[in-house]
Design a protein around this motif. Structure first.
Motif, mmCIF file in Angstrom:
data_model
loop_
_atom_site.group_PDB
_atom_site.id
_atom_site.type_symbol
_atom_site.label_atom_id
_atom_site.label_comp_id
_atom_site.label_asym_id
_atom_site.label_seq_id
_atom_site.Cartn_x
_atom_site.Cartn_y
_atom_site.Cartn_z
ATOM 1 N N ARG A 279 46.662 48.722 52.828
ATOM 2 C CA ARG A 279 47.481 48.092 53.866
ATOM 3 C C ARG A 279 48.375 49.143 54.520
ATOM 4 O O ARG A 279 48.827 50.088 53.861
ATOM 5 N N ASP A 280 48.649 48.939 55.809
ATOM 6 C CA ASP A 280 49.575 49.838 56.488
ATOM 7 C C ASP A 280 51.010 49.446 56.164
ATOM 8 O O ASP A 280 51.254 48.500 55.395
ATOM 9 N N ARG A 281 51.962 50.155 56.744
ATOM 10 C CA ARG A 281 53.372 49.918 56.382
ATOM 11 C C ARG A 281 53.846 48.518 56.746
ATOM 12 O O ARG A 281 54.809 48.005 56.165
ATOM 13 N N ALA A 282 53.148 47.863 57.679
ATOM 14 C CA ALA A 282 53.524 46.501 58.071
ATOM 15 C C ALA A 282 52.769 45.441 57.284
ATOM 16 O O ALA A 282 52.945 44.241 57.518
ATOM 17 N N GLY A 283 51.915 45.866 56.364
ATOM 18 C CA GLY A 283 51.147 44.920 55.566
ATOM 19 C C GLY A 283 49.787 44.582 56.123
ATOM 20 O O GLY A 283 49.048 43.789 55.530
ATOM 21 N N VAL A 286 43.928 47.624 56.290
ATOM 22 C CA VAL A 286 43.211 48.770 56.842
ATOM 23 C C VAL A 286 41.749 48.726 56.425
ATOM 24 O O VAL A 286 40.840 48.861 57.239
ATOM 25 N N ASN A 287 41.524 48.534 55.125
ATOM 26 C CA ASN A 287 40.164 48.402 54.592
ATOM 27 C C ASN A 287 40.233 47.886 53.164
ATOM 28 O O ASN A 287 41.321 47.710 52.609
ATOM 29 N N THR A 288 39.075 47.632 52.610
ATOM 30 C CA THR A 288 38.973 47.315 51.182
ATOM 31 C C THR A 288 38.082 48.358 50.522
ATOM 32 O O THR A 288 37.182 48.917 51.164
ATOM 33 N N TRP A 289 38.348 48.630 49.271
ATOM 34 C CA TRP A 289 37.500 49.510 48.466
ATOM 35 C C TRP A 289 36.915 48.686 47.311
ATOM 36 O O TRP A 289 37.634 47.906 46.683
ATOM 37 N N GLY A 290 35.645 48.877 47.044
ATOM 38 C CA GLY A 290 35.004 48.286 45.880
ATOM 39 C C GLY A 290 34.371 49.390 45.052
ATOM 40 O O GLY A 290 33.723 50.293 45.608
ATOM 41 N N LEU A 291 34.574 49.350 43.745
ATOM 42 C CA LEU A 291 34.077 50.401 42.855
ATOM 43 C C LEU A 291 32.873 49.912 42.054
ATOM 44 O O LEU A 291 32.917 48.835 41.458
ATOM 45 N N ASP A 292 31.815 50.720 42.035
ATOM 46 C CA ASP A 292 30.689 50.507 41.119
ATOM 47 C C ASP A 292 30.897 51.413 39.925
ATOM 48 O O ASP A 292 30.941 52.649 40.078
ATOM 49 N N ILE A 293 31.038 50.822 38.738
ATOM 50 C CA ILE A 293 31.326 51.609 37.538
ATOM 51 C C ILE A 293 30.220 51.401 36.513
ATOM 52 O O ILE A 293 29.899 50.262 36.152
ATOM 53 N N LEU A 294 29.636 52.506 36.067
ATOM 54 C CA LEU A 294 28.587 52.494 35.046
ATOM 55 C C LEU A 294 28.714 53.743 34.196
ATOM 56 O O LEU A 294 29.112 54.811 34.698
ATOM 57 N N ASP A 295 28.357 53.603 32.924
ATOM 58 C CA ASP A 295 28.318 54.757 32.016
ATOM 59 C C ASP A 295 29.627 55.541 32.017
ATOM 60 O O ASP A 295 29.636 56.775 31.939
ATOM 61 N N GLY A 296 30.753 54.830 32.128
ATOM 62 C CA GLY A 296 32.053 55.480 32.008
ATOM 63 C C GLY A 296 32.519 56.243 33.224
ATOM 64 O O GLY A 296 33.503 56.995 33.130
ATOM 65 N N LYS A 309 35.206 41.980 59.646
ATOM 66 C CA LYS A 309 34.921 41.560 58.274
ATOM 67 C C LYS A 309 36.177 41.435 57.418
ATOM 68 O O LYS A 309 36.068 41.161 56.218
ATOM 69 N N LEU A 310 37.341 41.652 58.036
ATOM 70 C CA LEU A 310 38.580 41.690 57.250
ATOM 71 C C LEU A 310 39.586 40.611 57.612
ATOM 72 O O LEU A 310 40.585 40.451 56.910
ATOM 73 N N ASP A 311 39.348 39.858 58.700
ATOM 74 C CA ASP A 311 40.400 38.940 59.134
ATOM 75 C C ASP A 311 40.642 37.793 58.166
ATOM 76 O O ASP A 311 41.689 37.153 58.209
ATOM 77 N N HIS A 312 39.674 37.512 57.262
ATOM 78 C CA HIS A 312 39.918 36.488 56.252
ATOM 79 C C HIS A 312 40.782 37.021 55.105
ATOM 80 O O HIS A 312 41.289 36.245 54.295
ATOM 81 N N VAL A 313 40.931 38.353 55.025
ATOM 82 C CA VAL A 313 41.773 38.958 53.990
ATOM 83 C C VAL A 313 43.243 38.903 54.395
ATOM 84 O O VAL A 313 44.133 38.727 53.563
ATOM 85 N N ASP A 318 45.548 48.419 62.838
ATOM 86 C CA ASP A 318 44.845 49.307 63.757
ATOM 87 C C ASP A 318 44.438 50.539 62.958
ATOM 88 O O ASP A 318 45.243 51.457 62.753
ATOM 89 N N ALA A 319 43.193 50.565 62.495
ATOM 90 C CA ALA A 319 42.753 51.629 61.596
ATOM 91 C C ALA A 319 42.770 52.988 62.278
ATOM 92 O O ALA A 319 43.016 54.018 61.627
#
Length: 335
Positions: A279-283, A286-296, A309-313, A318-319
């Motif tokens: 999120r920017d300073r106003a909340g 900006v984006n979302t990050w998703g992590l794929d984690i396997l084998d440590g 794709k973000l307005d429901h979040v 303004d990226a």
């Protein structure tokens, strides 16, 4: 999420709750059943479509068709699930054309919370909503995808599936076998333990907040990839960044100055996996990050910055402006 806002049903002119002191009318009973099933219907549609907005529209269209039906179904669950499945298949067929013309990598819209919960199928539900699983589902035909979702994720019987997709039970069984074969071929050989996965993600985001480059690098797989879905409407990271050294360099270059200009990294489950909302300073988002984690280790970081794709979040930032300020802060630090 708009369709699941507290206190509302999303059905114009209907609350789903009969007024006290008078008998319940048939349409009110139907509205009540629909509201109880709305989380299931959305979850089916989202897994078929990979889009929050399209899934919400499919659910709303399902209500409209149900309300117009002259007869009451014997099973509201079977009837409504069949209707939302057919609608979703039709939407997916037209969406495939748009996705072929999409600018850059296409990722599903991030889902922060799955509204449907079933303790008996919690593992299937969690696995099927991950970014990795949804991208595998993209390889299937619309019919294969619908059959797989109904059968493997939600445990529907083949008679119900056949009625939903308009094929014979035998044909549906064949579709299910083909879909399962494609999905199994693309799945990783070893799944991460959920507790270990969450702990690793916690260490990663702690290192991010501290600017600990060595800890960041240690959490990444040697062949890690950082890929963004901008749709041409937000800053695009070429075709992505690959390898632990390069990904570490990019993160260490951008995230610390982003935090110094007031940006916030909010760890949050994204599609049932560890992730974060930036999120920017106003909340603004900006984006979302998703992590794929396997084998440590973290195998992939998938970011979604396409504002559509973000307005429901939440309110979208303004990226381009955020990136400009971040780069300016980085240049100031370098001098």
């Amino acid at each position: 999420m708009r369709a699941f806002a507290a206190g509302g049903t999303g059905i114009p002119g209907r609350t789903g709750v009969p007024r006290p002191g008078r008998p319940e009318k048939p349409e009110e009973a139907l509205a009540g059943e629909f509201e109880e099933l709305r989380p299931l219907l959305f979850s089916i549609a989202y897994r078929i479509l990979g889009s929050v907005a399209e899934a919400e529209d499919a659910v709303q269209e399902t209500w409209l068709r149900c309300a117009e039906s002259p007869t009451r179904p014997d099973s509201a669950k079977a009837f409504l699930s069949a209707v939302v499945t057919r609608i979703s298949i039709n939407v997916l067929r037209s969406a495939r054309v748009r996705r072929e013309e999409y600018v850059g990598p296409w990722f599903p819209e991030p889902l922060l919370t799955d509204p449907y919960q079933d303790p008996e199928r919690s593992a299937e539900l969690a696995d099927s909503v991950s970014m990795a699983a949804l991208l595998l589902l993209e390889r299937l035909s619309p019919l294969e995808r619908a059959v797989f979702v109904l059968r493997e994720v939600f445990g529907f019987g083949f008679p119900e599936i056949a009625a939903a997709v308009g094929r014979s039970e035998a044909a549906c069984r064949q579709l299910a076998v083909r879909a399962r074969r494609h999905m199994d071929a693309g799945r990783p050989r070893f799944e991460a333990d959920r507790r270990e996965r969450d702990e690793l993600a916690g260490r990663f985001f702690d290192a991010l907040a501290r600017g600990d480059v060595d800890a960041l690098r240690e959490s990444l797989a040697a062949d890690v990839q950082l890929v963004a879905d901008s749709g041409g409407k937000a800053p695009q990271w070429a075709t992505g960044f690959f390898g632990a050294e390069r990904v570490t360099q990019v993160i260490a270059t951008l995230v610390p100055p982003f935090l110094r200009i007031g940006g916030v990294v909010q760890p949050h489950q994204v599609n049932g996996q560890p992730g974060a909302i930036f999120r920017d300073r106003a909340g603004g988002v900006v984006n979302t990050w998703g992590l794929d984690i396997l084998d440590g280790h973290i195998q992939a970081i998938r970011t979604v910055s396409n504002p559509d794709k973000l307005d429901h979040v939440g309110p979208v930032a303004d990226a381009f402006a955020v990136l400009r300020d971040t780069q300016q802060a980085h240049r100031h630090d370098a001098h």
